[in-house]
Design a protein around this motif. Structure first.
Motif, PDB file in Angstrom:
ATOM      1  N   ARG A 123       0.835  -1.323  -0.094  1.00 38.93           N
ATOM      2  CA  ARG A 123       0.063   0.206  -0.173  1.00 38.93           C
ATOM      3  C   ARG A 123       0.821   1.279   0.124  1.00 38.93           C
ATOM      4  N   GLN A 124       2.061   1.209   0.797  1.00 40.33           N
ATOM      5  CA  GLN A 124       2.736   2.471   0.949  1.00 40.33           C
ATOM      6  C   GLN A 124       3.490   2.635  -0.429  1.00 40.33           C
ATOM      7  N   ARG A 125       3.950   1.694  -1.158  1.00 35.18           N
ATOM      8  CA  ARG A 125       4.367   1.828  -2.352  1.00 35.18           C
ATOM      9  C   ARG A 125       3.491   2.559  -3.263  1.00 35.18           C
ATOM     10  N   ASP A 126       2.256   1.956  -3.364  1.00 38.04           N
ATOM     11  CA  ASP A 126       1.206   2.398  -4.341  1.00 38.04           C
ATOM     12  C   ASP A 126       0.679   3.818  -4.212  1.00 38.04           C
ATOM     13  N   VAL A 127       0.919   4.377  -2.830  1.00 35.51           N
ATOM     14  CA  VAL A 127       0.462   5.713  -2.660  1.00 35.51           C
ATOM     15  C   VAL A 127       1.676   6.552  -2.520  1.00 35.51           C
ATOM     16  N   LYS A 128       2.936   6.239  -3.109  1.00 35.14           N
ATOM     17  CA  LYS A 128       4.029   6.971  -2.916  1.00 35.14           C
ATOM     18  C   LYS A 128       3.597   8.511  -3.855  1.00 35.14           C
ATOM     19  N   LEU A 129       3.925   9.796  -3.306  1.00 37.85           N
ATOM     20  CA  LEU A 129       3.594  10.776  -3.842  1.00 37.85           C
ATOM     21  C   LEU A 129       5.015  11.836  -3.621  1.00 37.85           C
ATOM     22  N   ARG A 130       5.068  12.665  -4.733  1.00 36.93           N
ATOM     23  CA  ARG A 130       6.522  13.552  -4.770  1.00 36.93           C
ATOM     24  C   ARG A 130       6.027  14.830  -4.293  1.00 36.93           C
ATOM     25  N   PRO A 131       6.860  15.517  -3.746  1.00 36.85           N
ATOM     26  CA  PRO A 131       6.795  16.904  -3.255  1.00 36.85           C
ATOM     27  C   PRO A 131       6.287  17.839  -4.454  1.00 36.85           C
ATOM     28  N   GLY A 132       5.108  18.747  -4.306  1.00 37.37           N
ATOM     29  CA  GLY A 132       4.904  19.615  -5.371  1.00 37.37           C
ATOM     30  C   GLY A 132       3.781  19.142  -6.081  1.00 37.37           C
ATOM     31  N   GLN A 133       3.577  17.681  -5.921  1.00 39.36           N
ATOM     32  CA  GLN A 133       2.363  17.042  -6.699  1.00 39.36           C
ATOM     33  C   GLN A 133       1.039  17.348  -6.175  1.00 39.36           C
ATOM     34  N   LEU A 134       0.151  17.590  -7.096  1.00 36.41           N
ATOM     35  CA  LEU A 134      -1.177  18.397  -6.792  1.00 36.41           C
ATOM     36  C   LEU A 134      -2.218  17.134  -6.727  1.00 36.41           C
ATOM     37  N   ILE A 135      -2.958  17.340  -6.083  1.00 34.33           N
ATOM     38  CA  ILE A 135      -4.199  16.432  -5.657  1.00 34.33           C
ATOM     39  C   ILE A 135      -5.430  17.140  -5.418  1.00 34.33           C
ATOM     40  N   HIS A 136      -6.488  16.721  -6.259  1.00 33.60           N
ATOM     41  CA  HIS A 136      -7.804  17.277  -6.420  1.00 33.60           C
ATOM     42  C   HIS A 136      -8.891  16.524  -5.737  1.00 33.60           C
ATOM     43  N   SER A 137      -9.540  17.071  -4.827  1.00 33.74           N
ATOM     44  CA  SER A 137     -10.732  16.529  -4.396  1.00 33.74           C
ATOM     45  C   SER A 137     -12.051  16.820  -5.099  1.00 33.74           C
ATOM     46  N   PRO A 138     -12.648  15.894  -5.864  1.00 35.66           N
ATOM     47  CA  PRO A 138     -13.875  15.863  -6.256  1.00 35.66           C
ATOM     48  C   PRO A 138     -14.948  16.177  -5.621  1.00 35.66           C
ATOM     49  N   ILE A 139     -14.980  15.944  -4.449  1.00 37.21           N
ATOM     50  CA  ILE A 139     -16.005  16.468  -3.485  1.00 37.21           C
ATOM     51  C   ILE A 139     -16.317  17.853  -3.512  1.00 37.21           C
TER      52      ILE A 139
END
Length: 161
Positions: free
Chosen positions: A6-22
């Motif tokens: 799970r940890q490998r699958d959710v690896k993000l990098r600094p500066g990456q953008l995440i959008h909440s569709p809610i």
């Protein structure tokens, strides 16, 4: 092994953008805070939407849907309990080019880190009055969980004294 995957699958990098569709808010990842049985936690800044309650939040990310539902449920149940990390939002995020959804919880950022880190920095014993206050808060939280019908204190032997 499952946690590592799970940890490998959710690896993000600094500066990456995440959008909440809610609520159509956007967050920028600044750093990885840690990982555990739930998944991985990141420090994020809210970039869009109404004026944020705080400047920075913790974004906990997992690909384990059941754990996400459980933590979102209990976060909502305990949203008014003093001393409990507040869950502000839960949403599903589908990364561009991926078919696997990631499950996200936006929570209050615990500035002191996790309990082990806090205890490392605060080695002095508590005075009796403070210890009593903290135990009362803990017992109120356990009572609330028990009253929800989803938690039985005797089911956790490691909590027994």
């Amino acid at each position: 092994m499952r946690t590592e995957l799970r940890q490998r699958d959710v690896k993000l990098r600094p500066g990456q953008l995440i959008h909440s569709p809610i609520n159509n808010m956007q967050y920028r990842v600044s750093e990885r805070l840690g990982a555990g049985g739930f998944g991985v936690a990141y420090r994020v800044a809210q970039l869009t939407g109404p004026r944020p309650l705080r400047r920075e939040y913790c974004l906990k990310i997992t690909n384990h849907q059941t754990a996400w539902h459980r933590e979102a449920y209990f976060g909502d149940l305990m949203k008014e309990v003093p001393g409990v990390i507040r869950v502000y939002e839960s949403f599903v995020w589908l990364r561009r080019g991926s078919r696997k959804p990631l499950y996200c919880l936006k929570t209050e950022l615990a500035e002191g880190g996790d309990l082990a880190s806090w205890l490392d920095c605060h080695r002095e014993p508590w005075k009796e009055a403070r210890a009593t206050r903290e135990i009362i808060k803990l017992l109120r939280t356990v009572k609330l969980l028990h009253e929800s019908g989803r938690f039985i204190a005797t089911s956790l032997p490691e909590m027994s004294l």
